[in-house]
Motif scaffolding. Sequence first.
Motif, short mmCIF file in Angstrom:
data_model
loop_
_atom_site.label_atom_id
_atom_site.label_comp_id
_atom_site.label_asym_id
_atom_site.label_seq_id
_atom_site.Cartn_x
_atom_site.Cartn_y
_atom_site.Cartn_z
N VAL A 288 -8.35 -143.66 -7.85
CA VAL A 288 -9.52 -142.62 -8.05
C VAL A 288 -9.14 -141.31 -6.98
O VAL A 288 -9.01 -141.53 -5.88
N GLU A 289 -9.35 -140.25 -7.58
CA GLU A 289 -9.32 -139.06 -6.69
C GLU A 289 -10.71 -138.32 -7.04
O GLU A 289 -10.77 -137.96 -8.33
N ALA A 300 -3.36 -134.49 -16.46
CA ALA A 300 -2.04 -134.57 -17.38
C ALA A 300 -1.02 -134.79 -16.29
O ALA A 300 -0.79 -133.82 -15.36
N GLY A 301 -0.10 -135.93 -16.46
CA GLY A 301 1.10 -136.03 -15.80
C GLY A 301 0.78 -136.62 -14.54
O GLY A 301 1.78 -136.83 -13.64
N ARG A 302 -0.45 -136.96 -14.16
CA ARG A 302 -0.73 -137.59 -12.66
C ARG A 302 -1.53 -139.12 -12.92
O ARG A 302 -1.92 -139.49 -14.02
N ASP A 303 -1.27 -139.97 -11.92
CA ASP A 303 -1.75 -141.20 -11.91
C ASP A 303 -3.32 -141.40 -11.81
O ASP A 303 -3.92 -142.25 -12.79
N PRO A 304 -3.81 -140.87 -11.08
CA PRO A 304 -5.39 -141.19 -10.86
C PRO A 304 -6.42 -140.95 -11.87
O PRO A 304 -6.26 -139.96 -12.82
N ARG A 332 -0.14 -141.69 -19.63
CA ARG A 332 0.55 -142.00 -18.22
C ARG A 332 -0.44 -143.69 -17.76
O ARG A 332 -0.04 -144.69 -18.11
N LYS A 333 -1.50 -143.38 -17.03
CA LYS A 333 -2.23 -144.41 -16.68
C LYS A 333 -2.95 -145.12 -17.77
O LYS A 333 -3.03 -146.40 -17.83
N GLY A 334 -3.24 -144.39 -18.83
CA GLY A 334 -3.89 -145.02 -19.92
C GLY A 334 -3.11 -146.11 -20.68
O GLY A 334 -3.86 -146.65 -21.53
N VAL A 340 3.24 -151.10 -16.40
CA VAL A 340 4.04 -151.41 -15.36
C VAL A 340 3.39 -151.91 -14.04
O VAL A 340 4.25 -152.94 -13.73
N GLU A 341 2.45 -151.57 -13.77
CA GLU A 341 1.73 -152.04 -12.61
C GLU A 341 1.33 -153.57 -12.81
O GLU A 341 1.54 -154.31 -11.96
#
Length: 355
Positions: A288-289, A300-304, A332-334, A340-341
């Motif tokens: 979370v951020e 877009a393009g970021r993890d949190p 990405r995260k979605g 991968v995690e």
Amino acid sequence: MRIHDHGVNVAVLGATGQVGMVMRRVLDERDFPVRDLRFLASSRSAGTVLDWRGHGIVVEDVEKADLSDIDIAVFSAGGGTSKVWAPRFAAAGAYVVDNSSQWRMHDDVPLVVAEVNPDDLDDVPGRIVANPNCTTMACMPALKPLSDAFGLRRLIVSSYQAVSGAGRAGALQLMNEAKAALDQGADRLVFDGSAIDFPKPTKVVRTIAFNVVPFIGAIVSDGSEETDEEQKLRNESRKILHLPHLAASCTCVRVGVFTAHGMSVNAEFEKDVTPDMARAVLSTAPGVELDDIPTPQLAAGRDPSFVGRIRQDQAVEGRKGLAMFIANDNLRKGAALNAVELAEIIVRKHFADRV
């Protein structure tokens, strides 16, 4: 292809697709402990050579592939493909991390967000693990710590989902429609948008350029008039949060944005909670951020999961409700990153002696 002398043997099914491309990138970025790496797809893509860290890896036809000696297979190939191939990979000895909706609600298949319920991977009886829907994924890193602190009891979510959630065809529809509209003149678009001659929709059910479409997926057959996308968000949230009776109402909307979803969230809790209390909890929550005005462009393009606009829900009596907005990259995260995690967690729990 042999990459290192240690690590685990990894296969990516659907390696040439939109999410598969991001999965390949994430495996590289996170320095995943790959010993042997194989890319698989349908016969249409077989023979394509994909680069990974300077290695040219030939894409294999999954129909002809030898499935032995694979430790972890990450799937992004659709529910029908997963229904057929996940059990075959598992029977051959692989742990399968599946990105489709095929296995998510099966009782013996863990449905996991890496930051939220990794302990559900302690035991994987059928060797198949499910990756949640991208909208569910975006909400969970924020809702889990809030639920733990204040007791989540009711959830209302309206999603604003990017066209990339509909695949490359969704992105192409938006591009073609936007170009057609702008070619016909900005004044006409602004003052009489209904008169624009848009191309016939090809993927999203209505024109998506400069528009919002409150319909994603298909109407379910239970009489609720919900779409399957809306039911996924509710049912998957219940399973991941271990709240089987969570009251939840969801409306899923496609918007003219290429990448990253937004969610308007109204959450009701058992205990009193204020925006400052919520921010204190979320400030240390993994994945979370906090941001004052979270947007898809920011995500877009970021993890949190970016969380902001946190305020007291004025429709809930007392101080037991919060309203907030969440933005997260759906590709990405979605999809790719969480898969991968999950594979990383499986390595730690079941292949610790290999890395």
